[in-house]
Design a protein around this motif. Sequence first.
Motif, PDB file in Angstrom:
ATOM      1  N   SER B  88       0.847  -1.190   0.000  1.00  0.00           N
ATOM      2  CA  SER B  88       0.000   0.000   0.000  1.00  0.00           C
ATOM      3  C   SER B  88       0.884   1.242   0.000  1.00  0.00           C
ATOM      4  N   SER B  89       0.799   2.001  -1.053  1.00  0.00           N
ATOM      5  CA  SER B  89       1.694   3.151  -1.259  1.00  0.00           C
ATOM      6  C   SER B  89       1.126   4.022  -2.367  1.00  0.00           C
ATOM      7  N   ILE B  90       1.805   5.132  -2.572  1.00  0.00           N
ATOM      8  CA  ILE B  90       1.600   5.900  -3.792  1.00  0.00           C
ATOM      9  C   ILE B  90       2.744   5.542  -4.741  1.00  0.00           C
ATOM     10  N   TYR B  91       2.392   5.226  -5.961  1.00  0.00           N
ATOM     11  CA  TYR B  91       3.397   4.905  -6.974  1.00  0.00           C
ATOM     12  C   TYR B  91       3.418   6.048  -7.995  1.00  0.00           C
ATOM     13  N   LEU B  92       4.609   6.590  -8.212  1.00  0.00           N
ATOM     14  CA  LEU B  92       4.746   7.738  -9.104  1.00  0.00           C
ATOM     15  C   LEU B  92       5.713   7.421 -10.231  1.00  0.00           C
ATOM     16  N   CYS B  93       5.374   7.878 -11.407  1.00  0.00           N
ATOM     17  CA  CYS B  93       6.335   7.828 -12.496  1.00  0.00           C
ATOM     18  C   CYS B  93       6.862   9.234 -12.747  1.00  0.00           C
ATOM     19  N   SER B  94       8.041   9.301 -13.287  1.00  0.00           N
ATOM     20  CA  SER B  94       8.633  10.596 -13.619  1.00  0.00           C
ATOM     21  C   SER B  94       9.429  10.468 -14.909  1.00  0.00           C
ATOM     22  N   VAL B  95       9.681  11.611 -15.520  1.00  0.00           N
ATOM     23  CA  VAL B  95      10.470  11.649 -16.744  1.00  0.00           C
ATOM     24  C   VAL B  95      11.478  12.785 -16.624  1.00  0.00           C
ATOM     25  N   GLU B  96      12.527  12.666 -17.410  1.00  0.00           N
ATOM     26  CA  GLU B  96      13.530  13.734 -17.439  1.00  0.00           C
ATOM     27  C   GLU B  96      13.161  14.766 -18.501  1.00  0.00           C
ATOM     28  N   ASP B  97      13.571  16.006 -18.231  1.00  0.00           N
ATOM     29  CA  ASP B  97      13.388  17.044 -19.238  1.00  0.00           C
ATOM     30  C   ASP B  97      14.532  16.946 -20.235  1.00  0.00           C
ATOM     31  N   GLY B  98      14.271  16.551 -21.432  1.00  0.00           N
ATOM     32  CA  GLY B  98      15.298  16.498 -22.455  1.00  0.00           C
ATOM     33  C   GLY B  98      16.174  15.266 -22.354  1.00  0.00           C
ATOM     34  N   ALA B  99      17.382  15.391 -22.854  1.00  0.00           N
ATOM     35  CA  ALA B  99      18.295  14.256 -22.929  1.00  0.00           C
ATOM     36  C   ALA B  99      18.753  13.828 -21.539  1.00  0.00           C
ATOM     37  N   HIS B 100      19.085  12.553 -21.445  1.00  0.00           N
ATOM     38  CA  HIS B 100      19.610  12.013 -20.193  1.00  0.00           C
ATOM     39  C   HIS B 100      20.999  12.602 -19.966  1.00  0.00           C
ATOM     40  N   ARG B 101      21.156  13.330 -18.874  1.00  0.00           N
ATOM     41  CA  ARG B 101      22.411  14.023 -18.623  1.00  0.00           C
ATOM     42  C   ARG B 101      22.526  14.292 -17.142  1.00  0.00           C
ATOM     43  N   LEU B 102      23.675  14.785 -16.745  1.00  0.00           N
ATOM     44  CA  LEU B 102      23.958  15.007 -15.330  1.00  0.00           C
ATOM     45  C   LEU B 102      22.872  15.844 -14.660  1.00  0.00           C
ATOM     46  N   GLY B 103      22.514  16.949 -15.265  1.00  0.00           N
ATOM     47  CA  GLY B 103      21.620  17.886 -14.597  1.00  0.00           C
ATOM     48  C   GLY B 103      20.162  17.788 -15.004  1.00  0.00           C
ATOM     49  N   ALA B 104      19.766  16.637 -15.521  1.00  0.00           N
ATOM     50  CA  ALA B 104      18.373  16.490 -15.952  1.00  0.00           C
ATOM     51  C   ALA B 104      17.426  16.666 -14.770  1.00  0.00           C
ATOM     52  N   THR B 105      16.367  17.385 -15.018  1.00  0.00           N
ATOM     53  CA  THR B 105      15.332  17.588 -13.999  1.00  0.00           C
ATOM     54  C   THR B 105      14.214  16.591 -14.237  1.00  0.00           C
ATOM     55  N   GLN B 106      13.695  16.028 -13.178  1.00  0.00           N
ATOM     56  CA  GLN B 106      12.592  15.084 -13.303  1.00  0.00           C
ATOM     57  C   GLN B 106      11.275  15.767 -12.986  1.00  0.00           C
ATOM     58  N   TYR B 107      10.299  15.425 -13.803  1.00  0.00           N
ATOM     59  CA  TYR B 107       8.931  15.879 -13.590  1.00  0.00           C
ATOM     60  C   TYR B 107       8.063  14.654 -13.346  1.00  0.00           C
ATOM     61  N   PHE B 108       7.121  14.818 -12.428  1.00  0.00           N
ATOM     62  CA  PHE B 108       6.378  13.678 -11.929  1.00  0.00           C
ATOM     63  C   PHE B 108       4.941  13.648 -12.418  1.00  0.00           C
ATOM     64  N   GLY B 109       4.449  12.420 -12.550  1.00  0.00           N
ATOM     65  CA  GLY B 109       3.031  12.225 -12.781  1.00  0.00           C
ATOM     66  C   GLY B 109       2.263  12.430 -11.487  1.00  0.00           C
ATOM     67  N   PRO B 110       0.928  12.374 -11.578  1.00  0.00           N
ATOM     68  CA  PRO B 110       0.096  12.650 -10.402  1.00  0.00           C
ATOM     69  C   PRO B 110       0.069  11.523  -9.391  1.00  0.00           C
ATOM     70  N   GLY B 111       0.618  10.362  -9.729  1.00  0.00           N
ATOM     71  CA  GLY B 111       0.676   9.260  -8.778  1.00  0.00           C
ATOM     72  C   GLY B 111      -0.541   8.352  -8.831  1.00  0.00           C
ATOM     73  N   THR B 112      -0.329   7.123  -8.385  1.00  0.00           N
ATOM     74  CA  THR B 112      -1.399   6.132  -8.229  1.00  0.00           C
ATOM     75  C   THR B 112      -1.408   5.704  -6.772  1.00  0.00           C
ATOM     76  N   ARG B 113      -2.533   5.946  -6.121  1.00  0.00           N
ATOM     77  CA  ARG B 113      -2.664   5.590  -4.700  1.00  0.00           C
ATOM     78  C   ARG B 113      -3.234   4.190  -4.618  1.00  0.00           C
ATOM     79  N   LEU B 114      -2.453   3.276  -4.054  1.00  0.00           N
ATOM     80  CA  LEU B 114      -2.833   1.873  -3.965  1.00  0.00           C
ATOM     81  C   LEU B 114      -3.046   1.463  -2.516  1.00  0.00           C
ATOM     82  N   LEU B 115      -4.181   0.841  -2.275  1.00  0.00           N
ATOM     83  CA  LEU B 115      -4.481   0.273  -0.958  1.00  0.00           C
ATOM     84  C   LEU B 115      -4.711  -1.222  -1.141  1.00  0.00           C
ATOM     85  N   VAL B 116      -3.968  -2.015  -0.392  1.00  0.00           N
ATOM     86  CA  VAL B 116      -4.095  -3.468  -0.477  1.00  0.00           C
ATOM     87  C   VAL B 116      -4.711  -3.986   0.826  1.00  0.00           C
ATOM     88  N   LEU B 117      -5.810  -4.693   0.675  1.00  0.00           N
ATOM     89  CA  LEU B 117      -6.520  -5.201   1.862  1.00  0.00           C
ATOM     90  C   LEU B 117      -6.191  -6.659   2.137  1.00  0.00           C
TER      91      LEU B 117
END
Lengths: 112, 117
Positions: B88-117
């Motif tokens: 049970s967690s929030i799972y988030l995906c993210s992507v880098e802005d532009g090419a993969h490089r030392l200073g790439a900034t990541q931007y995140f999706g809104p997340g998926t909230r999962l509850l396991v019973l």
Amino acid sequence: AQTVTQSQPEMSVQEAETVTLSCTYDTSESNYYLFWYKQPPSRQMILVIRQEAYKQQNATENRFSVNFQKAAKSFSLKISDSQLGDTAMYFCAFGSYGKLTFGQGTILTVHP
Amino acid sequence: SAVISQKPSRDICQRGTSLTIQCQVDSQVTMMFWYRQQPGQSLTLIATANQGSEATYESGFVIDKFPISRPNLTFSTLTVSNMSPEDSSIYLCSVEDGAHRLGATQYFGPGTRLLVL
């Protein structure tokens, strides 16, 4: 491996006042980036500000600024003129080639 | 920055089942990342997904438990397999802005909230 420490679990500030959130990190790398992200109750992670480690000049983004002390491995965030919308969890993060290591977070509450 | 969407936004699942989370980006990106945020905790990187190659998993995360697909430059899925309440967690995906490089900034999706019973 990198470690990031945020020693303030919770902070509060009055609207229009200034608050500083602390962050320290440990790394053996010489080139890296540091970030502050905010996570409001909506849970969306939002980039606040970014600092290149090779730059001595502190980054500024409107009401947000950082105090980057590379030798001390310190990277604090100052929020000026705090607004109610600044209420969120704030995460400090160390970044290098896409890998982000996050601190534990600081919950900031802005009171009217 | 890229616009990132995730599906589902939230779900409640029974233990022992599996859930696949989708991450869609509105532009082509090289690297996509999957994070887990357990309740009241920080974000922990699960794996890095590069299109056309196997995902790279961080210590403590294994492919059998968290299989990842990256069929093209705008899409990725994370499956949480044989779930237990500890997943049970929030799972988030993210992507880098532009090419993969030392200073790439990541931007995140809104997340998926999962509850396991």
